[in-house]
Design an enzyme around this catalytic site. Structure first.
Site, PDB file in Angstrom:
ATOM      1  N   ALA A  36      40.932   7.761  75.204  1.00 54.95           N
ATOM      2  CA  ALA A  36      41.937   6.586  75.413  1.00 54.95           C
ATOM      3  C   ALA A  36      41.207   5.932  76.770  1.00 54.95           C
ATOM      4  CB  ALA A  36      43.293   7.315  75.834  1.00 54.95           C
ATOM      5  N   SER A  84      31.932   0.117  61.833  1.00 55.79           N
ATOM      6  CA  SER A  84      33.259   0.821  62.627  1.00 55.79           C
ATOM      7  C   SER A  84      34.579   0.111  62.214  1.00 55.79           C
ATOM      8  CB  SER A  84      32.784   0.635  64.141  1.00 55.79           C
ATOM      9  OG  SER A  84      33.815   0.327  64.858  1.00 55.79           O
ATOM     10  N   LEU A  85      35.326   0.423  62.827  1.00 56.72           N
ATOM     11  CA  LEU A  85      36.821  -0.115  62.346  1.00 56.72           C
ATOM     12  C   LEU A  85      37.659  -0.847  63.751  1.00 56.72           C
ATOM     13  CD1 LEU A  85      38.250   2.953  60.496  1.00 56.72           C
ATOM     14  CD2 LEU A  85      37.569   0.952  59.326  1.00 56.72           C
ATOM     15  N   GLU A 115      44.638   6.318  54.696  1.00 56.34           N
ATOM     16  CA  GLU A 115      43.983   7.674  54.744  1.00 56.34           C
ATOM     17  C   GLU A 115      43.967   8.114  56.264  1.00 56.34           C
ATOM     18  OE1 GLU A 115      39.624   6.505  53.912  1.00 56.34           O
ATOM     19  OE2 GLU A 115      40.210   5.614  52.116  1.00 56.34           O
ATOM     20  N   LYS A 117      42.664   9.459  59.692  1.00 51.07           N
ATOM     21  CA  LYS A 117      41.503   9.407  60.272  1.00 51.07           C
ATOM     22  C   LYS A 117      41.168  10.430  61.108  1.00 51.07           C
ATOM     23  CE  LYS A 117      39.171   5.759  63.353  1.00 51.07           C
ATOM     24  NZ  LYS A 117      38.441   6.781  64.214  1.00 51.07           N
ATOM     25  N   ASP A 119      39.066  13.242  63.377  1.00 53.60           N
ATOM     26  CA  ASP A 119      38.113  13.080  64.380  1.00 53.60           C
ATOM     27  C   ASP A 119      36.990  13.942  64.383  1.00 53.60           C
ATOM     28  OD1 ASP A 119      37.863  11.677  67.013  1.00 53.60           O
ATOM     29  OD2 ASP A 119      39.051  12.973  67.981  1.00 53.60           O
ATOM     30  N   ARG A 138      25.461   8.179  61.678  1.00 54.92           N
ATOM     31  CA  ARG A 138      25.768   6.933  61.888  1.00 54.92           C
ATOM     32  C   ARG A 138      24.623   6.289  62.726  1.00 54.92           C
ATOM     33  NH1 ARG A 138      30.823   5.076  64.403  1.00 54.92           N
ATOM     34  NH2 ARG A 138      30.637   2.694  64.706  1.00 54.92           N
ATOM     35  N   GLU A 175      33.383  11.719  56.968  1.00 54.47           N
ATOM     36  CA  GLU A 175      33.472  12.290  58.144  1.00 54.47           C
ATOM     37  C   GLU A 175      33.214  14.011  58.183  1.00 54.47           C
ATOM     38  OE1 GLU A 175      34.127   9.976  60.296  1.00 54.47           O
ATOM     39  OE2 GLU A 175      35.017  11.125  62.128  1.00 54.47           O
ATOM     40  N   TYR A 227      34.943   9.310  52.305  1.00 53.62           N
ATOM     41  CA  TYR A 227      35.842   8.382  52.334  1.00 53.62           C
ATOM     42  C   TYR A 227      35.318   7.042  52.109  1.00 53.62           C
ATOM     43  CZ  TYR A 227      33.890   7.533  57.231  1.00 53.62           C
ATOM     44  OH  TYR A 227      33.080   7.558  58.154  1.00 53.62           O
ATOM     45  N   LYS A 292      42.981   0.638  54.181  1.00 55.67           N
ATOM     46  CA  LYS A 292      42.010  -0.097  53.629  1.00 55.67           C
ATOM     47  C   LYS A 292      42.329  -1.036  52.386  1.00 55.67           C
ATOM     48  CE  LYS A 292      38.830   3.243  54.963  1.00 55.67           C
ATOM     49  NZ  LYS A 292      37.837   4.634  54.451  1.00 55.67           N
ATOM     50  N   LYS A 316      46.132   3.793  65.387  1.00 54.85           N
ATOM     51  CA  LYS A 316      45.777   4.740  66.171  1.00 54.85           C
ATOM     52  C   LYS A 316      47.102   5.542  66.521  1.00 54.85           C
ATOM     53  CE  LYS A 316      42.110   5.929  67.718  1.00 54.85           C
ATOM     54  NZ  LYS A 316      40.906   5.263  68.586  1.00 54.85           N
ATOM     55  N   CYS A 410      51.997  37.820  96.875  1.00 53.23           N
ATOM     56  CA  CYS A 410      52.758  37.106  96.230  1.00 53.23           C
ATOM     57  C   CYS A 410      53.571  35.828  96.995  1.00 53.23           C
ATOM     58  CB  CYS A 410      53.812  37.949  95.596  1.00 53.23           C
ATOM     59  SG  CYS A 410      55.175  37.055  94.681  1.00 53.23           S
ATOM     60  N   CYS A 413      57.455  36.774  97.389  1.00 45.70           N
ATOM     61  CA  CYS A 413      57.911  38.090  98.158  1.00 45.70           C
ATOM     62  C   CYS A 413      56.884  38.525  99.350  1.00 45.70           C
ATOM     63  CB  CYS A 413      58.495  38.733  97.259  1.00 45.70           C
ATOM     64  SG  CYS A 413      57.169  40.070  96.320  1.00 45.70           S
ATOM     65  N   CYS A 428      52.153  40.096  90.599  1.00 42.98           N
ATOM     66  CA  CYS A 428      52.873  40.607  91.750  1.00 42.98           C
ATOM     67  C   CYS A 428      53.515  42.147  91.582  1.00 42.98           C
ATOM     68  CB  CYS A 428      54.322  39.802  92.009  1.00 42.98           C
ATOM     69  SG  CYS A 428      55.337  40.280  93.248  1.00 42.98           S
ATOM     70  N   CYS A 434      60.871  41.278  94.332  1.00 39.33           N
ATOM     71  CA  CYS A 434      60.564  39.829  94.273  1.00 39.33           C
ATOM     72  C   CYS A 434      61.634  39.020  93.578  1.00 39.33           C
ATOM     73  CB  CYS A 434      59.292  39.959  93.519  1.00 39.33           C
ATOM     74  SG  CYS A 434      58.652  38.125  93.342  1.00 39.33           S
TER      75      CYS A 434
HETATM   76  S1  IVH Z   1      35.974   3.970  57.186  1.00 37.91           S
HETATM   77  C1  IVH Z   1      33.744   0.255  57.046  1.00 37.91           C
HETATM   78  N1  IVH Z   1      37.545   5.940  56.816  1.00 37.91           N
HETATM   79  O1  IVH Z   1      36.216   6.218  62.172  1.00 37.91           O
HETATM   80  C2  IVH Z   1      34.866   1.286  57.450  1.00 37.91           C
HETATM   81  N2  IVH Z   1      36.406   6.055  58.815  1.00 37.91           N
HETATM   82  O2  IVH Z   1      36.355   3.939  63.855  1.00 37.91           O
HETATM   83  C3  IVH Z   1      34.164   2.277  58.252  1.00 37.91           C
HETATM   84  N3  IVH Z   1      36.746   7.959  60.328  1.00 37.91           N
HETATM   85  O3  IVH Z   1      32.679   5.702  61.913  1.00 37.91           O
HETATM   86  C4  IVH Z   1      34.820   3.872  58.134  1.00 37.91           C
HETATM   87  N4  IVH Z   1      38.095   8.831  59.211  1.00 37.91           N
HETATM   88  O4  IVH Z   1      33.545   8.118  61.837  1.00 37.91           O
HETATM   89  C5  IVH Z   1      36.732   5.306  57.428  1.00 37.91           C
HETATM   90  N5  IVH Z   1      39.237   7.710  56.471  1.00 37.91           N
HETATM   91  C6  IVH Z   1      38.338   7.167  57.186  1.00 37.91           C
HETATM   92  C7  IVH Z   1      37.844   7.657  58.467  1.00 37.91           C
HETATM   93  C8  IVH Z   1      36.866   6.978  59.121  1.00 37.91           C
HETATM   94  C9  IVH Z   1      37.566   8.744  60.141  1.00 37.91           C
HETATM   95  C10 IVH Z   1      35.791   7.234  61.262  1.00 37.91           C
HETATM   96  C11 IVH Z   1      34.465   7.198  61.133  1.00 37.91           C
HETATM   97  C12 IVH Z   1      33.925   5.662  61.314  1.00 37.91           C
HETATM   98  C13 IVH Z   1      35.048   5.626  62.549  1.00 37.91           C
HETATM   99  C14 IVH Z   1      35.488   4.112  62.628  1.00 37.91           C
END
Ligand code: IVH
Length: 671
Positions: A36, A84-85, A115, A117, A119, A138, A175, A227, A292, A316, A410, A413, A428, A434
């Site tokens: 974050a 990436s997303l 789906e 996501k 980690d 990647r 993933e 995925y 998606k 998120k 302690c 006490c 303690c 105490c």
């Molecule tokens: S789709 C074009 N689906 O999130 C779409 N990514 O922030 C590309 N990730 O690099 C990824 N779960 O490592 C997709 N159900 C999911 C996912 C997922 C986790 C991760 C993945 C990607 C990252 C993007």
């Protein structure tokens, strides 16, 4: 437009910080700040660059995804870049995403696949003629690392595709991750072996995959969910993302069981709420969900912007980890005398609440994590679990940061603090001398499921104790109305009520009384079992460890605790005092086991009961000679079905085991 010097400096500063954290995160797998915080730095840089586009350079962290591949692995070029997303944090951002999507497509409503996501880390696998030929990370999205030998050791990755009809070339993406359980087991193993432990499952997965020796990877609990696809040659895949995933699963490429087709933005938001509710119960960590566009033709119409597709977005969840400053470490003393170091924090919003205190567990943990007073620390709060300090950000450590030392006396006490060999906890040695232990012991004694002294809560206990009116719990029964009404904010009426409540608590049961004494690790259920087994207090007080160990569910540690408690002179005199004050209970006639009404019957409890907790119901059943088991089998005699019962009730039906409602259970227990 001239750019203020301050902006130039901030941009340079942010880039340097991001680069540093990129290195820690991607290359060393050892981040020091939560995601974050990283997101915030990146967003700040993105914002500055979009107001001052002249400042954008090709090497800015906003212009690429990750860091260089590690030198030791061969590089692999991704023919189809691994994207990436885009992220959405607020509901409104999802609504906007859907609106833009509909406008671009000229569609009234769009179907999505939603789906979890996970980690972990993104992996690309290439299958040729159904055989796994290459696996790559990647990397920066264009070039990754060849980790084929390592990925081959992961048992959820098929080495050869199942079924028929695979394309000649199939690149699948998914993933790689570690389950919570796998992660915990790995860390335990690492700690035992004196090896480094991992801060979270994501780092553990990355570290395990980026091992130069595949034999090491083979011992790591890595898993994968697929995925999506990359390069596909020689055969056309279905025209919908959801159907492609179904096809992958048919070929032995596992997909997440929570994946669901949803309709329109409301479908997305409902899914988000559903998965958020499941989050803590899932066997792996997720940081959000992904929506998606289902229709591949629509995906193609939408295309990409920079490094992310326009047809997908990550929604998120609130961060479970945040950064804050640890200003002090205090030591709390619990009812059993355990000393717990507690971190005092600058208030921080994490996991949905503002946190100002977090547990540091014990001295060894603090040393192992090298956490010091004054450090910037990562605080974690997941679900309803108490917040904890995960780690310190060493890069931000200032000169004045001080190490913590467990006090030798302690803090409440002044008695000696002892730490028995081989134990993690310091205690303690003051016992009921105490105040901390005495106050908590009294609160426990008075609590609803113990002696049930109505109105005697934390505040009042502290107030009474402050006046020096209590040496031990038995003194409660010596309090008089005069003493009580002299207390601040205590009217005559309240004083009378408390005296009445104390009086009312005197007739009790042996089990409640035993529980109320607060013997370490003797909960309600154990207290009930002890009462049933011995039938009277003297027999328990004089039993030796071997005899106590014969009691069902009493192991060596609990037996030792019980034995030690009753050997203590002080405890013996408190018990005598309590009985003299008028506490009494009906004698229990111990019948030989075979004569108990539920002897030989096995029960299983499921769902939520209204009139008791699980432990209470269990104790009551055991008191009548029944056995209470955890799962339903042919040997089960009755399944007690509470509200919102799940699979166990269904299993009972399946096996033809008799079920009981809560009312029926009550009747069986005699009201
Ligand atoms: S789709 C074009 N689906 O999130 C779409 N990514 O922030 C590309 N990730 O690099 C990824 N779960 O490592 C997709 N159900 C999911 C996912 C997922 C986790 C991760 C993945 C990607 C990252 C993007």
């Amino acid at each position: 437009m001239a750019i203020p010097a301050g902006v130039r400096k901030r941009v340079a500063d942010l880039r340097e910080q991001l680069q540093h954290h990129n290195y820690l995160y991607y290359v060393l797998d050892a981040p020091e700040i939560p995601d974050a915080e990283y997101d915030r730095l990146l967003r700040e840089l993105q914002a500055l660059e979009s107001t001052h586009p002249q400042l954008i350079t090709p090497d800015s962290p906003t212009q690429r995804v990750g860091a260089e591949p590690l030198k030791e692995f061969a590089s692999v070029r991704h023919d189809v870049p691994m994207l990436s997303l885009g992220n959405a944090f607020a509901e409104q951002e999802v609504i906007d995403f859907d609106r833009r999507t509909r406008e671009r497509l000229g569609a009234e409503s769009v179907d999505y696949v939603a789906e979890p996501k996970l980690d972990g880390l993104a992996i690309s696998l290439v299958y040729e003629a159904g055989m796994l030929v290459r696996a790559a990370t990647r990397g920066d999205g264009r070039t990754g690392e060849d980790v084929t030998q390592n990925v081959r050791t992961v048992d959820t990755v098929p080495l050869r595709l199942y079924g028929k009809g695979h394309p000649r070339v199939l690149e699948v993406r998914g993933e790689m991750f570690m389950s919570r359980q796998g992660f915990a087991a790995l860390n335990k193993r690492q700690q035992k072996a004196g090896e480094k432990t991992f801060a979270n499952p994501r780092n553990a997965a990355a570290g395990s995959l980026r091992q130069l020796d595949p034999k090491v990877t083979a011992t790591r609990p890595l898993e994968i969910y697929f995925y999506g696809v990359g390069r596909v040659e020689g055969r056309q895949l279905p025209g919908r993302h959801g159907d492609i995933l179904a096809r992958l699963a048919e070929w032995g490429l596992r997909t997440n069981p929570e994946i669901k087709k949803v309709s329109g933005v409301q479908g997305c938001l409902d899914y988000y709420a559903d998965i958020l509710a499941l989050r803590e119960g899932l066997p792996y960590e997720i940081d959000g969900v992904v929506y998606k566009v289902d229709d591949i033709a629509q995906q193609e119409t939408l295309g990409f912007v920079a490094r992310a597709p326009r047809w997908a977005v990550a929604h998120k969840f609130p961060a479970e980890e945040e950064l804050t400053k640890l200003t002090a470490i205090d030591v709390q003393v619990g009812r059993t005398g355990k000393l717990t170091p507690v971190a005092r924090l600058e208030p921080v919003f994490v996991g949905g609440v503002t946190v100002t205190n977090a547990t540091l567990h014990n001295q060894d943990e603090i040393e192992r994590k090298d956490i010091r007073i004054g450090d910037t620390v990562v605080v974690r709060r997941a679900g309803d679990v108490i917040p904890e300090v995960v780690s310190a950000v060493k890069a931000k450590r200032r000169k004045g940061a001080r190490r913590f030392k467990m006090p030798v006396k302690c803090p409440v006490c002044g008695s000696d603090v002892v730490r028995p060999e081989g134990e993690a906890d310091a205690r303690c040695s003051g016992g009921l001398y105490c105040a901390a232990q005495r106050r908590e012991a009294i609160q426990h004694f008075a609590s609803r499921r113990a002696m049930d002294i109505e109105g005697l809560g934390e505040k009042l206990v502290n107030q009474i104790d402050e006046q020096g009116l209590l040496q031990d719990i038995a003194d409660l029964y010596a309090l008089d109305q005069g003493q009580l009404s002299a207390l601040e904010r205590m009217g005559e009426k309240s004083a009378i009520n408390l005296i009445a409540a104390l009086e009312k608590s005197k007739p009790t049961t042996l089990a409640r009384f035993l529980f109320a004494l607060g013997i370490r690790e003797v909960g309600e259920a154990t207290a009930q079992t002890l009462a049933n087994e011995f039938g009277d207090l003297d027999a328990i007080m004089t039993a030796d460890v071997a005899r106590l160990e014969q009691v069902p569910d009493v192991g060596p540690v609990v037996a030792q605790n019980i034995y030690a408690f009753f050997r203590e002179q002080h405890n013996q005199s408190v018990i005598r005092k309590l009985i003299k004050a008028g506490i009494h209970w009906p004698t229990i006639e111990i019948k030989p086991a075979a004569e108990q009404p539920l002897h030989g019957k096995t029960f299983v409890l499921t769902g939520t009961l209204e009139n008791f907790t699980r432990d209470e119901a269990k104790a009551r059943l055991q008191a009548l000679g029944a056995k209470v088991a955890g799962s339903v089998s042919r040997k089960t005699d009755y399944v007690v079905v509470g509200a919102e019962a799940g699979s166990k009730a269904a299993r009972a039906d399946e096996l033809g085991v008799q079920t009981l409602s809560e009312d029926e259970l009550l009747r069986l227990l005699g009201g």
